[in-house]
Motif scaffolding. Structure first.
Motif, PDB file in Angstrom:
ATOM      1  N   TYR A   1       7.591   1.537  -8.127  1.00 47.55           N
ATOM      2  CA  TYR A   1       6.768   0.485  -8.606  1.00 47.55           C
ATOM      3  C   TYR A   1       5.846   0.857  -9.755  1.00 47.55           C
ATOM      4  O   TYR A   1       5.044   1.849  -9.602  1.00 47.55           O
ATOM      5  CB  TYR A   1       6.086  -0.317  -7.536  1.00 47.55           C
ATOM      6  CG  TYR A   1       7.135  -0.780  -6.633  1.00 47.55           C
ATOM      7  CD1 TYR A   1       7.792  -1.881  -7.001  1.00 47.55           C
ATOM      8  CD2 TYR A   1       7.223  -0.251  -5.239  1.00 47.55           C
ATOM      9  CE1 TYR A   1       8.815  -2.432  -6.247  1.00 47.55           C
ATOM     10  CE2 TYR A   1       8.144  -0.930  -4.450  1.00 47.55           C
ATOM     11  CZ  TYR A   1       8.767  -1.995  -4.921  1.00 47.55           C
ATOM     12  OH  TYR A   1       9.863  -2.338  -3.939  1.00 47.55           O
ATOM     13  N   LEU A   2       5.993   0.308 -10.958  1.00 49.75           N
ATOM     14  CA  LEU A   2       4.865   0.717 -12.094  1.00 49.75           C
ATOM     15  C   LEU A   2       3.394   0.489 -11.510  1.00 49.75           C
ATOM     16  O   LEU A   2       2.498   1.154 -12.336  1.00 49.75           O
ATOM     17  CB  LEU A   2       5.597  -0.132 -13.255  1.00 49.75           C
ATOM     18  CG  LEU A   2       4.595   0.487 -14.738  1.00 49.75           C
ATOM     19  CD1 LEU A   2       4.765   2.078 -14.843  1.00 49.75           C
ATOM     20  CD2 LEU A   2       5.350  -0.499 -15.685  1.00 49.75           C
ATOM     21  N   THR A   3       3.344  -0.684 -11.170  1.00 45.97           N
ATOM     22  CA  THR A   3       1.916  -1.162 -10.896  1.00 45.97           C
ATOM     23  C   THR A   3       1.406   0.126  -9.952  1.00 45.97           C
ATOM     24  O   THR A   3       0.261   0.387 -10.034  1.00 45.97           O
ATOM     25  CB  THR A   3       2.035  -2.487 -10.044  1.00 45.97           C
ATOM     26  OG1 THR A   3       2.810  -2.450  -9.093  1.00 45.97           O
ATOM     27  CG2 THR A   3       2.309  -3.394 -11.135  1.00 45.97           C
ATOM     28  N   PHE A   4       2.002   0.420  -8.878  1.00 49.85           N
ATOM     29  CA  PHE A   4       1.472   1.449  -7.797  1.00 49.85           C
ATOM     30  C   PHE A   4       1.273   2.801  -8.648  1.00 49.85           C
ATOM     31  O   PHE A   4       0.139   3.275  -8.372  1.00 49.85           O
ATOM     32  CB  PHE A   4       2.727   1.633  -6.768  1.00 49.85           C
ATOM     33  CG  PHE A   4       2.079   3.076  -5.819  1.00 49.85           C
ATOM     34  CD1 PHE A   4       1.383   2.601  -4.790  1.00 49.85           C
ATOM     35  CD2 PHE A   4       2.418   3.994  -6.099  1.00 49.85           C
ATOM     36  CE1 PHE A   4       0.959   3.573  -4.131  1.00 49.85           C
ATOM     37  CE2 PHE A   4       2.300   5.074  -5.239  1.00 49.85           C
ATOM     38  CZ  PHE A   4       1.384   4.844  -4.079  1.00 49.85           C
ATOM     39  N   ARG A   5       1.877   3.266  -9.670  1.00 54.02           N
ATOM     40  CA  ARG A   5       1.835   4.332 -10.212  1.00 54.02           C
ATOM     41  C   ARG A   5       0.602   4.350 -11.141  1.00 54.02           C
ATOM     42  O   ARG A   5      -0.118   5.317 -11.378  1.00 54.02           O
ATOM     43  CB  ARG A   5       3.110   4.873 -10.914  1.00 54.02           C
ATOM     44  CG  ARG A   5       3.986   5.450  -9.932  1.00 54.02           C
ATOM     45  CD  ARG A   5       5.153   6.141 -10.502  1.00 54.02           C
ATOM     46  NE  ARG A   5       6.280   4.931 -11.017  1.00 54.02           N
ATOM     47  CZ  ARG A   5       6.468   4.986 -12.464  1.00 54.02           C
ATOM     48  NH1 ARG A   5       5.729   5.815 -13.399  1.00 54.02           N
ATOM     49  NH2 ARG A   5       7.287   4.051 -12.955  1.00 54.02           N
ATOM     50  N   THR A   6       0.658   3.241 -11.957  1.00 50.90           N
ATOM     51  CA  THR A   6      -0.674   2.877 -12.598  1.00 50.90           C
ATOM     52  C   THR A   6      -1.834   2.837 -12.024  1.00 50.90           C
ATOM     53  O   THR A   6      -2.898   3.569 -12.297  1.00 50.90           O
ATOM     54  CB  THR A   6      -0.521   1.450 -13.346  1.00 50.90           C
ATOM     55  OG1 THR A   6       0.849   1.343 -14.129  1.00 50.90           O
ATOM     56  CG2 THR A   6      -1.603   1.344 -14.347  1.00 50.90           C
ATOM     57  N   GLY A   7      -2.092   2.312 -10.774  1.00 51.74           N
ATOM     58  CA  GLY A   7      -3.285   2.437 -10.038  1.00 51.74           C
ATOM     59  C   GLY A   7      -3.464   4.013  -9.394  1.00 51.74           C
ATOM     60  O   GLY A   7      -4.525   4.286  -9.404  1.00 51.74           O
ATOM     61  N   GLY A   8      -2.379   4.715  -9.165  1.00 50.34           N
ATOM     62  CA  GLY A   8      -2.555   6.050  -8.741  1.00 50.34           C
ATOM     63  C   GLY A   8      -2.992   6.926  -9.741  1.00 50.34           C
ATOM     64  O   GLY A   8      -4.095   7.883  -9.633  1.00 50.34           O
ATOM     65  N   ALA A   9      -2.548   6.546 -11.139  1.00 47.66           N
ATOM     66  CA  ALA A   9      -3.046   7.177 -12.138  1.00 47.66           C
ATOM     67  C   ALA A   9      -4.651   7.080 -12.489  1.00 47.66           C
ATOM     68  O   ALA A   9      -5.275   7.900 -12.713  1.00 47.66           O
ATOM     69  CB  ALA A   9      -2.290   6.842 -13.386  1.00 47.66           C
ATOM     70  N   THR A  10      -4.974   5.921 -12.167  1.00 46.76           N
ATOM     71  CA  THR A  10      -6.371   5.453 -12.385  1.00 46.76           C
ATOM     72  C   THR A  10      -7.443   6.306 -11.659  1.00 46.76           C
ATOM     73  O   THR A  10      -8.177   6.708 -11.852  1.00 46.76           O
ATOM     74  CB  THR A  10      -6.615   3.987 -12.301  1.00 46.76           C
ATOM     75  OG1 THR A  10      -5.668   3.326 -13.243  1.00 46.76           O
ATOM     76  CG2 THR A  10      -8.058   3.683 -12.333  1.00 46.76           C
ATOM     77  N   ILE A  11      -7.307   6.088 -10.253  1.00 48.04           N
ATOM     78  CA  ILE A  11      -7.596   6.790  -9.157  1.00 48.04           C
ATOM     79  C   ILE A  11      -7.736   8.297  -9.508  1.00 48.04           C
ATOM     80  O   ILE A  11      -8.668   8.835  -9.229  1.00 48.04           O
ATOM     81  CB  ILE A  11      -7.205   6.359  -7.815  1.00 48.04           C
ATOM     82  CG1 ILE A  11      -7.361   4.959  -7.564  1.00 48.04           C
ATOM     83  CG2 ILE A  11      -7.978   7.164  -6.668  1.00 48.04           C
ATOM     84  CD1 ILE A  11      -6.613   4.476  -6.413  1.00 48.04           C
ATOM     85  N   THR A  12      -6.525   8.958  -9.654  1.00 47.63           N
ATOM     86  CA  THR A  12      -6.486  10.421  -9.872  1.00 47.63           C
ATOM     87  C   THR A  12      -7.312  10.747 -11.013  1.00 47.63           C
ATOM     88  O   THR A  12      -8.050  11.786 -10.858  1.00 47.63           O
ATOM     89  CB  THR A  12      -4.964  10.780 -10.004  1.00 47.63           C
ATOM     90  OG1 THR A  12      -4.316  10.330  -8.834  1.00 47.63           O
ATOM     91  CG2 THR A  12      -5.014  12.240 -10.190  1.00 47.63           C
ATOM     92  N   ALA A  13      -7.104  10.338 -12.022  1.00 44.08           N
ATOM     93  CA  ALA A  13      -8.384  10.681 -13.333  1.00 44.08           C
ATOM     94  C   ALA A  13      -9.531  10.454 -13.004  1.00 44.08           C
ATOM     95  O   ALA A  13     -10.411  11.291 -13.547  1.00 44.08           O
ATOM     96  CB  ALA A  13      -7.532   9.809 -14.432  1.00 44.08           C
TER      97      ALA A  13
END
Length: 361
Positions: free
Chosen positions: A20-32
């Motif tokens: 899911y793109l939405t999950f990975r986008t959220g993960g990228a936000t938190i990780t950064a």
């Protein structure tokens, strides 16, 4: 990296979430965001020790800056770039060509900005990289990026320009699209660079634009949603939402340290890179004109400089007390916080206008 775990979803069901793109986008936000908080303080201390007197302050600028901003280190864009890049490599689909094109523009513009900042700090002057040489390098990177964008799509669509608020109309620019797209990317990079003059002034509008283009990339890259909204479907561009998410996370972390009084400045390292990134995403998603609306604050800052220069050279008179326009308001007596927050509001309103083009057709 994490995207490839979805291949093992049949073996271990929880891995399916990486589809899911939405999950990975959220993960990228938190990780950064996490990376900036983890490494930011050490980077700021290292830059402060190396730079000594910090970023040179313009002597012809507002007098208060010589007192309030003197000694503050620059090159803070490094923490944004490193966090954004690491987060993208962890969460994005690395087989996607658009990811590498946009990341290449971001890092390339960041390298140009870093060299410019280095010259300013090492020479203790506001004169960094020569303007013509810098623009030539930016144009080369942008032109190459636009060429690869055209290769990822099918002609004539890949070389066509779309117009907001109008459906079923595309203007095929042919090979001129590479020049036009390059101009968009270079202009975006330098516009953000001009806006970066007060604590927090540039980073929040950049995050607002990134959030807007994250949504645009997601919709444009989805055949169902793009068909419903009557916008052009560009396969593969949905993955750019992950980069936008990473930018928002890194930007939030940077803002923690850049909030007035700033502990560090973004510098050309960050402003050129982030502006170039937004321009590259706009070109990839066929929303170049919408970028001028969503990023209208950056356009306003740039136009104020152009108008000021033309007016002074032709008539000997200045229209603004000082350009870019945020300095004009400083001379009018607005406090720094008033200017920054009001400009944030303007950026938000313009983003809403730009996003309305997705439905009003």
């Amino acid at each position: 990296m994490f995207y490839f775990l979805q291949q093992f979803g049949d073996v271990f069901a929880p891995f399916n979430v990486f589809r899911y793109l939405t999950f990975r986008t959220g993960g990228a936000t938190i990780t950064a965001l996490f990376f900036v908080f983890l490494f930011g303080p050490q980077l700021i201390n290292a830059l402060r020790l190396r730079q000594g007197h910090g970023q040179p302050i313009r002597e012809d600028g507002p007098a208060s800056h010589l007192i309030t901003k003197k000694g503050t280190p620059t090159m803070g864009g490094l923490m944004i770039l490193m966090s954004l890049t690491a987060s993208t490599l962890l969460w994005a689909d690395l087989t996607n060509g658009y990811v590498w094109i946009v990341l290449g523009v971001t890092v390339g513009f960041g390298a140009i900005g870093f060299y410019d900042d280095y010259l300013k700090v090492s020479k203790a002057t506001n004169s960094g990289f020569g303007g013509r040489q810098r623009l030539a390098l930016e144009a080369a990177i942008s032109g190459l990026a636009c060429f690869f964008v055209t290769q990822l799509g099918d002609a004539p669509f890949s070389t066509s320009l779309a117009f907001p608020f109008i459906k079923d109309f595309m203007l095929d620019l042919g090979w001129f699209f590479i020049i036009f797209g390059g101009f968009v990317i270079v202009s975006a990079g330098n516009s953000v660079n001009l806006t970066d003059g007060l604590d927090g002034l540039a980073i929040v509008p950049v995050m607002i634009a990134a959030g807007s283009f994250g949504l645009i990339a997601y919709l444009v890259g989805n055949e169902i949603f793009s068909g419903y909204l009557l916008i052009n479907f560009v396969p593969g561009t949905g993955e750019l939402a992950v980069l936008c998410g990473a930018l928002i996370g890194a930007g939030l972390g940077f803002l923690w340290f850049n909030a007035p009084p700033a502990s560090i400045f973004m510098g050309d390292t960050g402003s050129l890179a982030l502006g170039g990134m937004l321009g590259a995403i706009a070109v990839a998603t066929k929303h170049e004109i919408v970028l001028a609306i969503i990023g209208g604050l950056f356009v306003l800052e740039t136009v104020s400089v152009i108008v000021q220069v033309i007016s002074y050279k032709t008539t000997g008179k200045r229209i603004f007390k000082m350009a870019p326009i945020h300095h004009h308001f400083e001379h009018l007596g607005w406090t720094e916080s008033q200017i920054v927050i009001r400009f944030w509001i303007i950026a938000f309103v313009l983003a809403m206008v730009g996003l309305s083009s997705l439905k009003l057709r």
